[in-house]
Scaffold this motif. Structure first.
Motif, PDB file in Angstrom:
ATOM      1  N   UNK A  22      65.594  14.658  70.584  1.00  0.00           N
ATOM      2  CA  UNK A  22      64.664  13.637  70.107  1.00  0.00           C
ATOM      3  C   UNK A  22      63.229  14.160  70.151  1.00  0.00           C
ATOM      4  N   UNK A  23      62.878  14.870  71.212  1.00  0.00           N
ATOM      5  CA  UNK A  23      61.517  15.420  71.317  1.00  0.00           C
ATOM      6  C   UNK A  23      61.279  16.473  70.239  1.00  0.00           C
ATOM      7  N   UNK A  24      62.274  17.290  69.952  1.00  0.00           N
ATOM      8  CA  UNK A  24      62.145  18.301  68.900  1.00  0.00           C
ATOM      9  C   UNK A  24      61.952  17.621  67.543  1.00  0.00           C
ATOM     10  N   UNK A  25      62.730  16.577  67.286  1.00  0.00           N
ATOM     11  CA  UNK A  25      62.571  15.837  66.026  1.00  0.00           C
ATOM     12  C   UNK A  25      61.197  15.183  65.947  1.00  0.00           C
ATOM     13  N   UNK A  26      60.684  14.735  67.066  1.00  0.00           N
ATOM     14  CA  UNK A  26      59.343  14.129  67.090  1.00  0.00           C
ATOM     15  C   UNK A  26      58.302  15.164  66.671  1.00  0.00           C
ATOM     16  N   UNK A  27      58.421  16.389  67.191  1.00  0.00           N
ATOM     17  CA  UNK A  27      57.485  17.463  66.831  1.00  0.00           C
ATOM     18  C   UNK A  27      57.573  17.756  65.330  1.00  0.00           C
ATOM     19  N   UNK A  28      58.797  17.841  64.810  1.00  0.00           N
ATOM     20  CA  UNK A  28      58.983  18.106  63.375  1.00  0.00           C
ATOM     21  C   UNK A  28      58.364  16.972  62.555  1.00  0.00           C
ATOM     22  N   UNK A  29      58.597  15.734  62.978  1.00  0.00           N
ATOM     23  CA  UNK A  29      58.082  14.596  62.220  1.00  0.00           C
ATOM     24  C   UNK A  29      56.558  14.598  62.164  1.00  0.00           C
ATOM     25  N   UNK A  30      55.920  14.731  63.312  1.00  0.00           N
ATOM     26  CA  UNK A  30      54.464  14.633  63.315  1.00  0.00           C
ATOM     27  C   UNK A  30      53.790  15.875  62.758  1.00  0.00           C
ATOM     28  N   UNK A  32      55.089  17.490  60.184  1.00  0.00           N
ATOM     29  CA  UNK A  32      55.235  17.208  58.747  1.00  0.00           C
ATOM     30  C   UNK A  32      54.206  16.197  58.286  1.00  0.00           C
ATOM     31  N   UNK A  33      53.975  15.180  59.110  1.00  0.00           N
ATOM     32  CA  UNK A  33      52.990  14.151  58.761  1.00  0.00           C
ATOM     33  C   UNK A  33      51.594  14.764  58.670  1.00  0.00           C
ATOM     34  N   UNK A  34      51.267  15.665  59.596  1.00  0.00           N
ATOM     35  CA  UNK A  34      49.962  16.328  59.593  1.00  0.00           C
ATOM     36  C   UNK A  34      49.805  17.223  58.366  1.00  0.00           C
ATOM     37  N   UNK A  35      50.834  18.006  58.056  1.00  0.00           N
ATOM     38  CA  UNK A  35      50.766  18.889  56.884  1.00  0.00           C
ATOM     39  C   UNK A  35      50.621  18.056  55.610  1.00  0.00           C
ATOM     40  N   UNK A  36      51.360  16.946  55.524  1.00  0.00           N
ATOM     41  CA  UNK A  36      51.253  16.073  54.352  1.00  0.00           C
ATOM     42  C   UNK A  36      49.843  15.491  54.241  1.00  0.00           C
ATOM     43  N   UNK A  37      49.254  15.141  55.371  1.00  0.00           N
ATOM     44  CA  UNK A  37      47.918  14.525  55.364  1.00  0.00           C
ATOM     45  C   UNK A  37      46.842  15.491  54.879  1.00  0.00           C
ATOM     46  N   UNK A  38      46.992  16.780  55.157  1.00  0.00           N
ATOM     47  CA  UNK A  38      45.968  17.748  54.755  1.00  0.00           C
ATOM     48  C   UNK A  38      46.294  18.409  53.412  1.00  0.00           C
ATOM     49  N   UNK A  39      47.452  18.099  52.872  1.00  0.00           N
ATOM     50  CA  UNK A  39      47.832  18.648  51.558  1.00  0.00           C
ATOM     51  C   UNK A  39      47.127  17.864  50.456  1.00  0.00           C
ATOM     52  N   UNK A  40      46.884  18.519  49.312  1.00  0.00           N
ATOM     53  CA  UNK A  40      46.227  17.824  48.191  1.00  0.00           C
ATOM     54  C   UNK A  40      47.024  16.595  47.749  1.00  0.00           C
ATOM     55  N   UNK A  41      46.344  15.475  47.510  1.00  0.00           N
ATOM     56  CA  UNK A  41      47.035  14.258  47.064  1.00  0.00           C
ATOM     57  C   UNK A  41      47.834  14.516  45.777  1.00  0.00           C
ATOM     58  N   UNK A  48      56.940  16.619  49.523  1.00  0.00           N
ATOM     59  CA  UNK A  48      58.058  17.157  50.303  1.00  0.00           C
ATOM     60  C   UNK A  48      57.886  16.861  51.800  1.00  0.00           C
ATOM     61  N   UNK A  49      56.669  17.063  52.310  1.00  0.00           N
ATOM     62  CA  UNK A  49      56.447  16.824  53.737  1.00  0.00           C
ATOM     63  C   UNK A  49      56.459  15.336  54.088  1.00  0.00           C
ATOM     64  N   UNK A  50      56.008  14.483  53.172  1.00  0.00           N
ATOM     65  CA  UNK A  50      56.108  13.031  53.399  1.00  0.00           C
ATOM     66  C   UNK A  50      57.577  12.608  53.443  1.00  0.00           C
ATOM     67  N   UNK A  51      58.385  13.175  52.532  1.00  0.00           N
ATOM     68  CA  UNK A  51      59.813  12.859  52.519  1.00  0.00           C
ATOM     69  C   UNK A  51      60.488  13.357  53.795  1.00  0.00           C
ATOM     70  N   UNK A  52      60.100  14.552  54.246  1.00  0.00           N
ATOM     71  CA  UNK A  52      60.685  15.104  55.472  1.00  0.00           C
ATOM     72  C   UNK A  52      60.340  14.233  56.678  1.00  0.00           C
ATOM     73  N   UNK A  53      59.075  13.857  56.810  1.00  0.00           N
ATOM     74  CA  UNK A  53      58.688  13.065  57.977  1.00  0.00           C
ATOM     75  C   UNK A  53      59.357  11.709  57.955  1.00  0.00           C
TER      76      UNK A  53
END
Length: 184
Positions: A22-30, A32-41, A48-53
């Motif tokens: 669960x902790x590993x999945x939490x790291x992957x989720x957040x 992914x959320x961070x990468x999606x947030x800094x990626x161009x709209x 892809x990263x929004x879908x993954x998170x």
């Protein structure tokens, strides 16, 4: 002789074995959320990263199925079922976190399409507030524990200081030429 474990104890022990995943999945989720947030709209990377998170978030809900039982078991085994404010706060922490995990199961079932989504918003809000209440109670309990540890540390420092004084006086009375200054 070891205390006999009942069904709830064995279930909780089993459920705790998945905490690392669960902790590993939490790291992957957040992450992914961070990468999606800094990626161009609107970019493919962002999508892809929004879908993954989102997918990992739903997976984590499934992984936490039954996790509320840990809080039920902890509340059941509380040492002090008294009316003290700390015992009440501990019970609030278990109840808040347990309610969050219990309702989280229904949110997962709604997201999976197993049960109707018409109450999803309400269940989500109650779940979030239960989590906040549980966290707030845990923070207050942790601050109280920290304060107790600071007091214990101060008492121990006073004991050590008085022991050094006794040792120095004893060495001086016995005419010892040792220097304790480097140890103090």
């Amino acid at each position: 002789m070891a205390k006999q474990q009942d069904t709830l104890d064995r279930t909780v022990a089993f459920l705790q074995k998945r905490e690392g995943i669960d902790k590993t999945l939490k790291i992957v989720r957040y992450t992914s959320r961070l990468i999606a947030a800094v990626s161009p709209p609107g970019s493919d990377q962002r999508k892809r990263f929004e879908a993954l998170q989102s997918s990992v978030g739903t997976s984590r809900k499934a992984y936490r199925l039954g996790k509320f039982l840990q809080d039920v078991n902890s509340a059941r085994k509380m040492k002090a079922w008294t009316s003290s404010s700390l015992a009440l706060l501990e019970l609030v922490a278990y109840a808040g976190e347990g309610t969050y995990y219990f309702l989280d199961q229904f949110l997962w079932l709604m997201k999976a399409g197993f049960i109707p989504k018409h109450n999803e918003s309400s269940v989500s809000k109650v779940s979030a507030w239960a989590e906040v209440v549980g966290y707030a109670a845990n923070i207050i309990l942790s601050l109280n524990k920290y304060q107790q540890l600071v007091h214990q540390e101060q008492a121990l420092a006073r004991k050590i200081d008085s022991l050094w004084k006794v040792i120095k006086q004893s060495a001086h009375v016995q005419g010892c030429a040792c220097s304790f200054a480097r140890f103090a």
